[in-house]
Write an enzyme that holds these catalytic residues in place. Structure first.
Site, short mmCIF file in Angstrom:
data_model
loop_
_atom_site.label_atom_id
_atom_site.label_comp_id
_atom_site.label_asym_id
_atom_site.label_seq_id
_atom_site.Cartn_x
_atom_site.Cartn_y
_atom_site.Cartn_z
N MET A 114 -25.97 -21.77 52.85
CA MET A 114 -25.18 -20.56 52.68
C MET A 114 -25.26 -20.01 51.26
SD MET A 114 -21.78 -21.61 54.86
CE MET A 114 -21.07 -19.95 54.68
N VAL A 127 -23.89 -24.93 49.00
CA VAL A 127 -22.97 -24.81 50.13
C VAL A 127 -23.81 -24.72 51.39
CG1 VAL A 127 -21.14 -23.47 51.21
CG2 VAL A 127 -21.24 -23.63 48.72
N ASP A 171 -11.34 -17.67 37.14
CA ASP A 171 -12.68 -17.18 37.47
C ASP A 171 -12.63 -16.22 38.66
OD1 ASP A 171 -15.40 -16.89 37.10
OD2 ASP A 171 -15.94 -18.64 38.30
#
Length: 431
Positions: free
Chosen positions: A98, A106, A217
């Site tokens: 992904m 991921v 973030d």
């Protein structure tokens, strides 16, 4: 043992040219059925089905559930080497990649036990990244404990240590807002959709701040749509510039539900706040000037994100501090003198005689100067891209993008702003 220990959570609905982070997902491609043969990372799937319908039971075919893949050394950067179609422990089967980042990769996997698709973050087998992953797990546990409805932040399913890689299992969500913009040729979202994104984002930030957590973030890459579904609609801005026989379209999410992800940089309010945080485009001025930071740095990032969703691209497209500060002053006006006076030694070079910004004298190039000069004031910028609610949005952004963090709007204050509470169609407040 390869899988040394596991902490299980109950499965409920709760859990341009400037370089950017890699895209997280190919949101406009239908899910693929598992390939008939094992493919190592880096190979392409040649034979695949084009069906949009995924039959859950089909994911259980292929590699035996209790068979682990052969042991392989990590790559030179500590990334786990995997193959599409093989197992990650006996419970998960790897379906696709992904995305990836500095932390690791991921993977989309099929959970044999719960019969569902999940996203597994496989952290690099390097000590500092493993430590950061354990901090993220601690934060995710805290969030899952308090977010009983599971509507604000991505939900952790479980985690385990596999072949020296911390693996965190998440619910599978849709694309990030940045990926959606990128796939949409960086065409902006409608203002009413931006309003809903902003409301949910501020609710998530307020939720974290109430728990004494600072994300640090926030950016479109770390905000995921819950669903991958989208619709094509006419793009009227392009429509007006084309012939009557030609119409342009853009994609819009079917659902505006979003969740926050990536808590690897999240910190607790009482911890040290002297180091540099946030991705450059969304970094608050107090961070750049070395003044220390706290909860307000998240609200500055929210302001930058809202502008980007309206424009389609990041407001501060820069990679150096002086240019960044010059862009801020171009859009928002001069920096307060008391912040300039308190700037740390590393930031003194950005100012002339400690009074005003050393710009354009200190510009690194003519290109840098042009990048700053092309930026309009905040009011003009919003008016150019927003068809209605511009006045309320400008006022909200002025509150979120105040230089002095002590004067910046707090998340819960921002949620009561007229941009969210006023009916945009009537210009009045709801009863």
């Amino acid at each position: 043992m390869e899988s040394q220990w596991m902490a299980e959570y109950p499965h409920t609905s709760v859990v341009d040219k400037r370089p950017r982070k890699r895209a997280r997902a190919a949101w406009d491609i239908p899910p693929l059925m598992p390939p008939s043969k094992v493919l190592y990372c880096g190979q392409e799937v040649v034979n695949s089905t084009s069906s949009n319908h995924v039959i859950a039971s089909s994911y259980d075919y292929g590699a035996p559930r209790n068979v682990s893949p052969p042991w392989r050394d990590d790559d030179k950067n500590g990334h786990y080497i995997y193959a599409i179609g093989e197992n990650l422990t006996s419970r998960y089967r790897i379906l696709s990649k992904m995305g990836e980042g500095t932390f690791g990769q991921v993977l989309e996997c099929w959970d044999h036990e719960n019969k569902e698709l999940v996203a597994i973050k496989i952290v690099r087998s390097i000590h500092k990244y493993r430590e950061a992953a354990m901090i993220e797990i601690d934060v995710l546990q805290k969030l899952a404990k308090h977010d009983v409805c599971g509507t604000r932040c991505v939900q952790i399913r479980n985690w385990f240590d596999y072949r020296n890689h911390i693996c965190i299992v998440f619910e599978k969500l849709g694309p990030s807002l940045y990926d959606f913009l990128r796939k949409n040729s960086f065409r902006s979202f409608p203002i009413d959709m931006v309003r809903e994104f902003g409301r949910q984002l501020l609710e998530s930030v307020a939720f974290m701040h109430d728990l004494r957590l600072i994300h640090t973030d926030l950016k479109p890459e770390n905000i995921l749509l819950v669903s991958s579904e989208y619709v094509k609609v006419p793009d009227f801005k392009l429509w007006m510039r084309t012939t009557k026989d030609c119409a342009f379209f853009k994609n819009l999410p079917k659902s505006n539900a979003i969740k926050l992800i990536d808590f690897g940089s999240t910190t607790f309010g009482h911890q040290d706040h002297s180091y540099v945080v946030s991705t450059r485009h969304y970094r608050a001025p107090e961070v750049i000037l070395g003044l220390g930071w706290n909860y307000p740095c998240d609200l500055w990032s929210v302001g930058c994100i809202l502008i980007e969703l309206c424009l389609g691209e990041a407001l501060f497209q820069t990679h150096e501090n002086l240019e960044h500060l010059a862009m801020m002053e171009r859009v928002l006006g001069p920096m307060p003198q008391h912040m300039v006076n308190r700037a740390d030694r590393g930031s003194e070079k950005y100012f002339r005689r400690g009074i005003r910004l050393n710009w354009p004298e200190g510009a690194s190039s003519r290109e840098s100067m042009r990048a700053v000069w092309k930026l309009p004031r905040l009011q003009n910028l919003v008016m150019q891209h927003v068809d209605h609610s511009a006045g309320d949005l400008i006022d909200l952004l002025q509150g979120l993008l105040r230089y002095d963090p002590s004067e910046r709007l707090k998340a819960r204050e921002a949620l009561w702003h007229p941009f969210f509470t006023r009916d945009p169609r009537r210009g009045v407040y709801p009863l």
